[in-house]
Design a protein around this motif. Structure first.
Motif: not given
Length: 227
Positions: A15, A51-52, A46, A12, A54
């Motif tokens: 962040v 990337q995470r 992002i 994943r 948002k």
């Protein structure tokens, strides 16, 4: 028949750190424009890096934007100045509040929100050139120990000693305004249990206020004797 080869799940994406910072700044309203800027930069990163974060960036931007708008409105309408002025006056008032146990010879004071005859624990110390209700003439200790002896036992001692102290403070009786008389703060039953044995003597007005120190003579101490 052999099972298909194991394929690990893709990692994943992390962040975005600026998104987290934007959300925190938006919640605590710390430097509102900064949270808005961090949120907008985070959204751009992002989109570019996948990337995470948002949702956090959007929430931080909105909260910071609202806070920034409120600050701007307050500045334009004068609300911020009024709030600051009120805060400053509150601090100034608190800095002049004094416990009756901490009053010293020569202090001039007012007793806001209470009659002088009522039990008072704090007063407002003011410059003697300003209108005031009382002036401290001295402090003495009661030569007593043990349990609280009661007001009936303490008052005669306080009255006698404070008359002597007041006379020494202003030897010329003509320098004392007609609306000023001997007054004193003595220990209460509660403060006695805490070791308080001090009696604070003063001249205090029976009506209106005085201006100037009694030690400088009747001219400067004669005050606003009206109700």
């Amino acid at each position: 028949m052999y099972p298909p080869p194991y394929t690990p799940a893709p990692a994943r994406p992390p962040v975005n750190g600026l998104a987290i910072t934007s959300l925190v700044l938006g919640i605590v309203c710390c430097i509102p424009p900064l949270g808005l800027i961090f949120g907008l930069v985070a959204l751009a990163q992002i989109r570019r890096n996948g990337q995470r974060g948002k949702g956090m960036a959007i929430a931080g931007s909105i909260l910071s934007g609202v806070s920034t708008a409120l600050v701007l409105i307050a500045l334009v309408t004068g609300g911020f100045h009024s709030a600051w002025d009120g805060f400053r006056k509150g601090v100034d008032k608190a800095s002049h509040s004094r416990s009756t146990l901490d009053l010293r010879k020569g202090d001039c004071f007012n007793s806001p929100g209470a009659e002088l005859e009522q039990e008072t624990t704090t007063v407002t110390v003011v410059d003697c050139t300003e209108p005031h209700e009382g002036e401290i003439t001295g402090v003495f200790k009661l030569d007593r120990s043990g349990a609280w002896p009661g007001e009936a036992a303490v008052e005669p001692v306080a009255e006698k000693r404070c008359v002597e102290i007041n006379t020494a403070y202003v030897p010329d009786a003509s320098a004392i305004p007609d609306h000023a008389e001997t007054y004193y703060y003595m220990p209460s039953k509660r403060s006695w249990r805490l070791g308080d044995r001090s009696v604070t003597c003063a001249f205090a007005t029976t009506q209106g206020k005085m201006t100037g120190s009694l030690r400088t003579g009747a001219t400067s101490a004669a005050g606003e004797s009206g109700a």
